[in-house]
Design a protein around this motif. Sequence first.
Motif, PDB file in Angstrom:
ATOM      1  N   PHE A 188      38.912   9.827  31.257  1.00 33.98           N
ATOM      2  CA  PHE A 188      38.865   9.814  29.620  1.00 33.98           C
ATOM      3  C   PHE A 188      37.153   9.562  29.424  1.00 33.98           C
ATOM      4  N   GLU A 189      36.314   9.662  30.175  1.00 35.21           N
ATOM      5  CA  GLU A 189      34.815   9.550  29.940  1.00 35.21           C
ATOM      6  C   GLU A 189      34.508  11.147  29.432  1.00 35.21           C
ATOM      7  N   HIS A 190      35.376  12.182  29.690  1.00 31.12           N
ATOM      8  CA  HIS A 190      35.156  13.590  29.201  1.00 31.12           C
ATOM      9  C   HIS A 190      35.443  13.735  27.912  1.00 31.12           C
ATOM     10  N   ILE A 191      36.393  12.749  27.203  1.00 33.29           N
ATOM     11  CA  ILE A 191      36.607  13.155  25.750  1.00 33.29           C
ATOM     12  C   ILE A 191      35.703  12.621  24.688  1.00 33.29           C
ATOM     13  N   THR A 192      35.581  13.599  23.896  1.00 29.17           N
ATOM     14  CA  THR A 192      34.768  13.387  22.725  1.00 29.17           C
ATOM     15  C   THR A 192      35.119  13.822  21.231  1.00 29.17           C
ATOM     16  N   THR A 193      34.689  13.427  20.229  1.00 29.74           N
ATOM     17  CA  THR A 193      35.426  13.799  18.967  1.00 29.74           C
ATOM     18  C   THR A 193      34.357  14.468  18.049  1.00 29.74           C
ATOM     19  N   ASN A 194      33.280  14.894  18.887  1.00 31.42           N
ATOM     20  CA  ASN A 194      31.926  15.483  18.028  1.00 31.42           C
ATOM     21  C   ASN A 194      32.198  16.864  17.692  1.00 31.42           C
ATOM     22  N   ASP A 195      33.349  17.679  18.326  1.00 30.19           N
ATOM     23  CA  ASP A 195      33.554  18.854  18.119  1.00 30.19           C
ATOM     24  C   ASP A 195      34.947  18.747  17.166  1.00 30.19           C
TER      25      ASP A 195
END
Length: 335
Positions: A188-195
């Motif tokens: 889950f370290e790969h998940i980002t909401t920046n995009d």
Amino acid sequence: MDSVCLDQNYSTTQLLSTERPLIDANSNDNFRTQLFLCEGEGRKGEGGLRTKGYFKHGYKKQNGNKWLVCDVNGQSGSPIELTLERDRDELPLITVITVVFNGEKFLEETIKSVISQTYPNVEYIIIDGGSTDGTLEIIRKYEHAIDYWISEKDKGIYDAMNKGINLAAGSWINLMNGGDVLNGVDIFEHITTNDPQIEIYFSDTIFINQNKKVLSKSSVESKSFIHQSMIYRRDLHKQYGLYLNFPKVTISDYLFFSNVLKRENSKKIDHPISIYRIDGISSNPSHYYQKLAVNLMCGHSTVFKVVVQLLYKIALQVFYYPPYKFLKNIFVNHE
């Protein structure tokens, strides 16, 4: 609001709160989040951190230094003091849902793979279909690290999945069936909401069958994917509804994602998200035939390609598998 850490050793017990998350009660939604389920038929048990007064939230930084609490839709609200060992600007709540029935053989592996993640803001929900083996004992063993679990009769695997989705407070969802596991501790370290355009993270999948591992490739173009290797925004269910639940239909998840997954709204992760155990309904020939029908009806494949795939599958069932099983039994018995 204060943050509570019960145990630094688990991904599910680090960022807790005694305040309930804000629930969007918009009746126009295709589904509505619930913190607890009303008692269903034949309920055998209910438990987890929620029943003890602990809940989860997502978090975002404002102006690079002050943390704000987010509601179930990811909208930021009141400030909160967080002390983290890592430098991050966001901590979206990720909900993992496990559905299981009589899964005592492999369930513990599934649970351990979820609660051992290094990402500190994971919500874990288990929906048991009223198991009669040792499944409940395993769930109770780990309920200190499970947010919410129930055991009761359901109307099939997609009914159980939908129960879990309705209970999800996270803005991201992963469905990890009992017996399957996350492939590593930093998934889950790969998940980002920046995009904001990215609504689905997906990857290839490691298939395991009798201790033999095979990598199964996934792509948007081929419509080849496994829901265990997908992490997606909860809001997609607002747009497209929950999984269809009809007798003998075993591809509702495939039908959902074949229409939702697109190149512009997805990102492929290089590292396989899950290890998928080949058994259950997905190994049934009818499951494969239903997928072919969906591909044809939705325009994902041509009639010629579907016919070739159908004939190939039938040939395997008639000419390959029976002799293989026959010879295998001879050699196994001989040994």
